[in-house]
Design a protein around this motif. Structure first.
Motif, PDB file in Angstrom:
ATOM      1  N   ARG A   4       0.856  -1.183   0.000  1.00 51.07           N
ATOM      2  CA  ARG A   4       0.000   0.000   0.000  1.00 51.07           C
ATOM      3  C   ARG A   4       0.894   1.235   0.000  1.00 51.07           C
ATOM      4  O   ARG A   4       1.831   1.340   0.783  1.00 51.07           O
ATOM      5  CB  ARG A   4      -0.892   0.025   1.227  1.00 51.07           C
ATOM      6  CG  ARG A   4      -1.956  -1.035   1.212  1.00 51.07           C
ATOM      7  CD  ARG A   4      -2.921  -0.806   2.387  1.00 51.07           C
ATOM      8  NE  ARG A   4      -3.950  -1.787   2.399  1.00 51.07           N
ATOM      9  CZ  ARG A   4      -5.088  -1.687   1.699  1.00 51.07           C
ATOM     10  NH1 ARG A   4      -5.300  -0.642   0.945  1.00 51.07           N
ATOM     11  NH2 ARG A   4      -5.995  -2.629   1.771  1.00 51.07           N
ATOM     12  N   VAL A   5       0.562   2.154  -0.888  1.00 46.54           N
ATOM     13  CA  VAL A   5       1.310   3.403  -0.987  1.00 46.54           C
ATOM     14  C   VAL A   5       0.323   4.546  -0.853  1.00 46.54           C
ATOM     15  O   VAL A   5      -0.723   4.552  -1.499  1.00 46.54           O
ATOM     16  CB  VAL A   5       2.053   3.497  -2.346  1.00 46.54           C
ATOM     17  CG1 VAL A   5       2.725   4.840  -2.500  1.00 46.54           C
ATOM     18  CG2 VAL A   5       3.044   2.367  -2.495  1.00 46.54           C
ATOM     19  N   ARG A   6       0.640   5.495   0.021  1.00 47.28           N
ATOM     20  CA  ARG A   6      -0.217   6.657   0.214  1.00 47.28           C
ATOM     21  C   ARG A   6       0.403   7.834  -0.531  1.00 47.28           C
ATOM     22  O   ARG A   6       1.565   8.168  -0.338  1.00 47.28           O
ATOM     23  CB  ARG A   6      -0.365   6.993   1.696  1.00 47.28           C
ATOM     24  CG  ARG A   6      -1.267   8.189   1.952  1.00 47.28           C
ATOM     25  CD  ARG A   6      -1.583   8.371   3.421  1.00 47.28           C
ATOM     26  NE  ARG A   6      -2.334   7.279   3.984  1.00 47.28           N
ATOM     27  CZ  ARG A   6      -3.664   7.110   3.852  1.00 47.28           C
ATOM     28  NH1 ARG A   6      -4.370   7.974   3.162  1.00 47.28           N
ATOM     29  NH2 ARG A   6      -4.269   6.088   4.416  1.00 47.28           N
ATOM     30  N   ALA A  10      -4.690   9.778  -0.700  1.00 49.58           N
ATOM     31  CA  ALA A  10      -5.226   8.561  -1.310  1.00 49.58           C
ATOM     32  C   ALA A  10      -4.270   7.392  -1.062  1.00 49.58           C
ATOM     33  O   ALA A  10      -3.066   7.558  -1.019  1.00 49.58           O
ATOM     34  CB  ALA A  10      -5.419   8.766  -2.808  1.00 49.58           C
ATOM     35  N   CYS A  11      -4.849   6.192  -0.905  1.00 46.79           N
ATOM     36  CA  CYS A  11      -4.054   4.992  -0.681  1.00 46.79           C
ATOM     37  C   CYS A  11      -4.214   4.081  -1.897  1.00 46.79           C
ATOM     38  O   CYS A  11      -5.315   3.892  -2.407  1.00 46.79           O
ATOM     39  CB  CYS A  11      -4.544   4.284   0.579  1.00 46.79           C
ATOM     40  SG  CYS A  11      -3.468   2.947   1.102  1.00 46.79           S
ATOM     41  N   TYR A  12      -3.075   3.545  -2.367  1.00 47.29           N
ATOM     42  CA  TYR A  12      -3.081   2.703  -3.552  1.00 47.29           C
ATOM     43  C   TYR A  12      -2.408   1.374  -3.248  1.00 47.29           C
ATOM     44  O   TYR A  12      -1.463   1.316  -2.484  1.00 47.29           O
ATOM     45  CB  TYR A  12      -2.312   3.377  -4.708  1.00 47.29           C
ATOM     46  CG  TYR A  12      -2.860   4.721  -5.094  1.00 47.29           C
ATOM     47  CD1 TYR A  12      -3.859   4.825  -6.042  1.00 47.29           C
ATOM     48  CD2 TYR A  12      -2.354   5.886  -4.515  1.00 47.29           C
ATOM     49  CE1 TYR A  12      -4.361   6.063  -6.412  1.00 47.29           C
ATOM     50  CE2 TYR A  12      -2.851   7.125  -4.874  1.00 47.29           C
ATOM     51  CZ  TYR A  12      -3.854   7.214  -5.816  1.00 47.29           C
ATOM     52  OH  TYR A  12      -4.349   8.426  -6.170  1.00 47.29           O
ATOM     53  N   GLY A 126      13.363  13.653  -1.271  1.00 46.28           N
ATOM     54  CA  GLY A 126      12.309  12.690  -0.979  1.00 46.28           C
ATOM     55  C   GLY A 126      12.540  11.294  -1.539  1.00 46.28           C
ATOM     56  O   GLY A 126      11.829  10.361  -1.168  1.00 46.28           O
ATOM     57  N   ALA A 127      13.524  11.121  -2.417  1.00 49.88           N
ATOM     58  CA  ALA A 127      13.743   9.815  -3.046  1.00 49.88           C
ATOM     59  C   ALA A 127      14.164   8.767  -2.024  1.00 49.88           C
ATOM     60  O   ALA A 127      13.637   7.651  -2.019  1.00 49.88           O
ATOM     61  CB  ALA A 127      14.786   9.919  -4.157  1.00 49.88           C
ATOM     62  N   GLU A 128      15.104   9.113  -1.153  1.00 53.00           N
ATOM     63  CA  GLU A 128      15.571   8.140  -0.159  1.00 53.00           C
ATOM     64  C   GLU A 128      14.443   7.747   0.796  1.00 53.00           C
ATOM     65  O   GLU A 128      14.264   6.561   1.092  1.00 53.00           O
ATOM     66  CB  GLU A 128      16.759   8.703   0.618  1.00 53.00           C
ATOM     67  CG  GLU A 128      18.021   8.803  -0.210  1.00 53.00           C
ATOM     68  CD  GLU A 128      19.170   9.395   0.569  1.00 53.00           C
ATOM     69  OE1 GLU A 128      20.010   8.605   1.054  1.00 53.00           O
ATOM     70  OE2 GLU A 128      19.225  10.631   0.700  1.00 53.00           O
ATOM     71  N   ALA A 129      13.687   8.721   1.242  1.00 54.45           N
ATOM     72  CA  ALA A 129      12.576   8.428   2.154  1.00 54.45           C
ATOM     73  C   ALA A 129      11.536   7.549   1.470  1.00 54.45           C
ATOM     74  O   ALA A 129      11.003   6.615   2.078  1.00 54.45           O
ATOM     75  CB  ALA A 129      11.938   9.731   2.643  1.00 54.45           C
ATOM     76  N   PHE A 130      11.254   7.816   0.200  1.00 51.86           N
ATOM     77  CA  PHE A 130      10.298   7.002  -0.542  1.00 51.86           C
ATOM     78  C   PHE A 130      10.775   5.562  -0.647  1.00 51.86           C
ATOM     79  O   PHE A 130      10.016   4.621  -0.391  1.00 51.86           O
ATOM     80  CB  PHE A 130      10.065   7.577  -1.939  1.00 51.86           C
ATOM     81  CG  PHE A 130       9.283   6.657  -2.822  1.00 51.86           C
ATOM     82  CD1 PHE A 130       7.917   6.511  -2.649  1.00 51.86           C
ATOM     83  CD2 PHE A 130       9.911   5.902  -3.800  1.00 51.86           C
ATOM     84  CE1 PHE A 130       7.192   5.636  -3.445  1.00 51.86           C
ATOM     85  CE2 PHE A 130       9.199   5.031  -4.605  1.00 51.86           C
ATOM     86  CZ  PHE A 130       7.833   4.898  -4.430  1.00 51.86           C
ATOM     87  N   LEU A 131      12.035   5.371  -1.007  1.00 47.60           N
ATOM     88  CA  LEU A 131      12.560   4.010  -1.153  1.00 47.60           C
ATOM     89  C   LEU A 131      12.580   3.276   0.181  1.00 47.60           C
ATOM     90  O   LEU A 131      12.268   2.080   0.236  1.00 47.60           O
ATOM     91  CB  LEU A 131      13.956   4.050  -1.785  1.00 47.60           C
ATOM     92  CG  LEU A 131      13.989   4.525  -3.242  1.00 47.60           C
ATOM     93  CD1 LEU A 131      15.428   4.695  -3.717  1.00 47.60           C
ATOM     94  CD2 LEU A 131      13.218   3.589  -4.150  1.00 47.60           C
ATOM     95  N   ARG A 132      12.920   3.970   1.254  1.00 49.39           N
ATOM     96  CA  ARG A 132      12.881   3.337   2.589  1.00 49.39           C
ATOM     97  C   ARG A 132      11.449   2.937   2.966  1.00 49.39           C
ATOM     98  O   ARG A 132      11.219   1.840   3.488  1.00 49.39           O
ATOM     99  CB  ARG A 132      13.467   4.290   3.646  1.00 49.39           C
ATOM    100  CG  ARG A 132      14.953   4.313   3.663  1.00 49.39           C
ATOM    101  CD  ARG A 132      15.468   5.041   4.917  1.00 49.39           C
ATOM    102  NE  ARG A 132      16.836   5.386   4.705  1.00 49.39           N
ATOM    103  CZ  ARG A 132      17.290   6.588   4.349  1.00 49.39           C
ATOM    104  NH1 ARG A 132      16.459   7.597   4.227  1.00 49.39           N
ATOM    105  NH2 ARG A 132      18.565   6.795   4.149  1.00 49.39           N
ATOM    106  N   ALA A 133      10.502   3.836   2.722  1.00 49.38           N
ATOM    107  CA  ALA A 133       9.094   3.539   3.038  1.00 49.38           C
ATOM    108  C   ALA A 133       8.577   2.375   2.203  1.00 49.38           C
ATOM    109  O   ALA A 133       7.860   1.509   2.709  1.00 49.38           O
ATOM    110  CB  ALA A 133       8.236   4.787   2.820  1.00 49.38           C
ATOM    111  N   LEU A 134       8.972   2.341   0.938  1.00 49.21           N
ATOM    112  CA  LEU A 134       8.561   1.244   0.073  1.00 49.21           C
ATOM    113  C   LEU A 134       9.105  -0.075   0.590  1.00 49.21           C
ATOM    114  O   LEU A 134       8.407  -1.085   0.658  1.00 49.21           O
ATOM    115  CB  LEU A 134       9.064   1.504  -1.361  1.00 49.21           C
ATOM    116  CG  LEU A 134       8.579   0.575  -2.445  1.00 49.21           C
ATOM    117  CD1 LEU A 134       7.070   0.632  -2.573  1.00 49.21           C
ATOM    118  CD2 LEU A 134       9.236   0.934  -3.764  1.00 49.21           C
ATOM    119  N   ARG A 135      10.370  -0.073   0.979  1.00 48.52           N
ATOM    120  CA  ARG A 135      10.994  -1.294   1.524  1.00 48.52           C
ATOM    121  C   ARG A 135      10.303  -1.714   2.815  1.00 48.52           C
ATOM    122  O   ARG A 135      10.003  -2.881   3.006  1.00 48.52           O
ATOM    123  CB  ARG A 135      12.489  -1.057   1.756  1.00 48.52           C
ATOM    124  CG  ARG A 135      13.123  -2.113   2.613  1.00 48.52           C
ATOM    125  CD  ARG A 135      14.107  -3.000   2.101  1.00 48.52           C
ATOM    126  NE  ARG A 135      14.520  -2.939   0.742  1.00 48.52           N
ATOM    127  CZ  ARG A 135      15.546  -3.580   0.300  1.00 48.52           C
ATOM    128  NH1 ARG A 135      16.294  -4.266   1.130  1.00 48.52           N
ATOM    129  NH2 ARG A 135      15.864  -3.549  -0.956  1.00 48.52           N
TER     130      ARG A 135
END
Length: 140
Positions: A4-6, A10-12, A126-135
């Motif tokens: 799930r990605v917000r 919105a959540c996807y 924001g790229a590093e934070a996004f990749l960490r959150a995705l992981r």
């Protein structure tokens, strides 16, 4: 496996992400400097007048002043940028299209070989934070 990605509010459910590097994961703001050096080297090699050198800078996406935004040929793939500059130079000078293409290819390669690209690469905000959150959400 989906995660799930917000985004905003919105959540996807996401099965996979395809991210390119150009401005998505890495900042490429050094291209203005690279193009400026390429243009200056071409102008010097061809002994262009200051006015002709400024016109070349403008054609190549720079207006001759520090801090300008990328435009012109800067976003083009390298082969297209080289062809465009060669065409411009063959019209502007006494060079044949083949001579202009050879000169541009040589100058671009020389500048790129000496330019410290790795010193200018930065993660996009924001790229590093996004990749960490995705992981942490289970993504790989």
């Amino acid at each position: 496996m989906s995660v799930r990605v917000r985004v905003d509010d919105a959540c996807y459910r996401v099965e996979g992400c395809l991210l390119d590097k150009d401005g998505t994961l890495l900042s490429f703001d050094h291209w203005l400097q690279v193009m400026r050096v390429r243009a200056e080297r071409l102008a010097s090699t061809l002994s262009l007048s200051p006015a002709a050198g400024r016109q070349l800078l403008s054609f190549m996406g720079l207006n001759g002043e520090a801090g300008t935004r990328p435009s012109g040929i800067i976003p083009m793939p390298r082969s297209e940028a080289e062809a465009a500059v060669a065409g411009y130079l063959s019209e502007m000078t006494q060079l044949t299209p083949t001579e202009a293409a050879d000169l541009v290819r040589t100058v671009f390669a020389s500048v790129d070989a000496a330019f410290p690209f790795e010193a200018h690469l930065r993660p996009t905000v924001g790229a590093e934070a996004f990749l960490r959150a995705l992981r942490s959400a289970g993504g790989r």
